[in-house]
Design an enzyme around this catalytic site. Sequence first.
Site, PDB file in Angstrom:
ATOM      1  N   HIS A 156       1.347  -1.336  -0.010  1.00 49.97           N
ATOM      2  CA  HIS A 156      -0.062   0.015   0.254  1.00 49.97           C
ATOM      3  C   HIS A 156       0.720   1.219   0.075  1.00 49.97           C
ATOM      4  O   HIS A 156       2.101   1.150   0.776  1.00 49.97           O
ATOM      5  CB  HIS A 156      -1.144   0.064   1.407  1.00 49.97           C
ATOM      6  N   SER A 157       0.654   2.282  -0.808  1.00 50.10           N
ATOM      7  CA  SER A 157       1.356   3.600  -0.787  1.00 50.10           C
ATOM      8  C   SER A 157       2.602   3.695  -0.478  1.00 50.10           C
ATOM      9  O   SER A 157       3.087   2.296  -1.789  1.00 50.10           O
ATOM     10  CB  SER A 157       0.693   4.107   0.192  1.00 50.10           C
ATOM     11  N   TYR A 158       4.121   4.049  -0.133  1.00 50.05           N
ATOM     12  CA  TYR A 158       4.983   3.650   0.073  1.00 50.05           C
ATOM     13  C   TYR A 158       5.856   1.930  -0.321  1.00 50.05           C
ATOM     14  O   TYR A 158       6.495   2.185  -0.685  1.00 50.05           O
ATOM     15  CB  TYR A 158       5.238   4.827   1.069  1.00 50.05           C
TER      16      TYR A 158
END
Length: 231
Positions: free
Chosen positions: A68-70
């Site tokens: 997720h995300s980074y």
Amino acid sequence: MTQHIKNVVLVHGAFADGSGWEAVATILMKDGYKVSVVQHPETSYVDDQKYTKAAIDAMDGPVVLVGHSYGGSVITEAGNHPKVAALVYIAAFALDEGESCASIEQALPQASKAFTADANGNWWVEPEHFVADFAADIPKEKAAFMAISQVPISTDAFTHKVTSPAWKHKPTGYMVASADRSINPEQERMMAKRAKAKTVEVNSSHVAYMSHPKEAAKLIEELAASAYVNS
């Protein structure tokens, strides 16, 4: 003969920790998957790679690696591990060679202006804006607690340039969060398209894996079912 992938490693993003994966992990385990949630520290890209690769090493067979995300930046490199058979990005940075999370954010800025750095070179989301800009579609009490318990991300982790994207040679899935204020949804669509990812889109804030755990788990399971491996 071929076999289904039954191992899943989940990698959290910036400002969060692994506890946000609880609903997704619960669904996957109920469906017979072995799940590991990485608790990487976000202190440097090298550190986060080390923690993620250790979790992959500990699995007893092929893995679907989810970020997720980074965490997408993390799995983009860690996904070159020989045990990783498929990748899934949830509102995440599916970076190409030479790109960083920072370069994607600068190319087409996100809606939020609430990211700020401290004197130690760590980045935070301003707590008063965390709910609206990061986690607008989960219970407000949970989002408020995430704001005060957030894990800051180091400048090194955020600006690290990827050198060898695993999505270029492994099956990939992507969940676009169409109401994301932390990564521009147009950037998410761009990254999904160039990765030739099996793509789903949900009307979600940045934490799509928390607000839409059933859809996230379904996408992970579809990649696990389609990325057969020889045994």
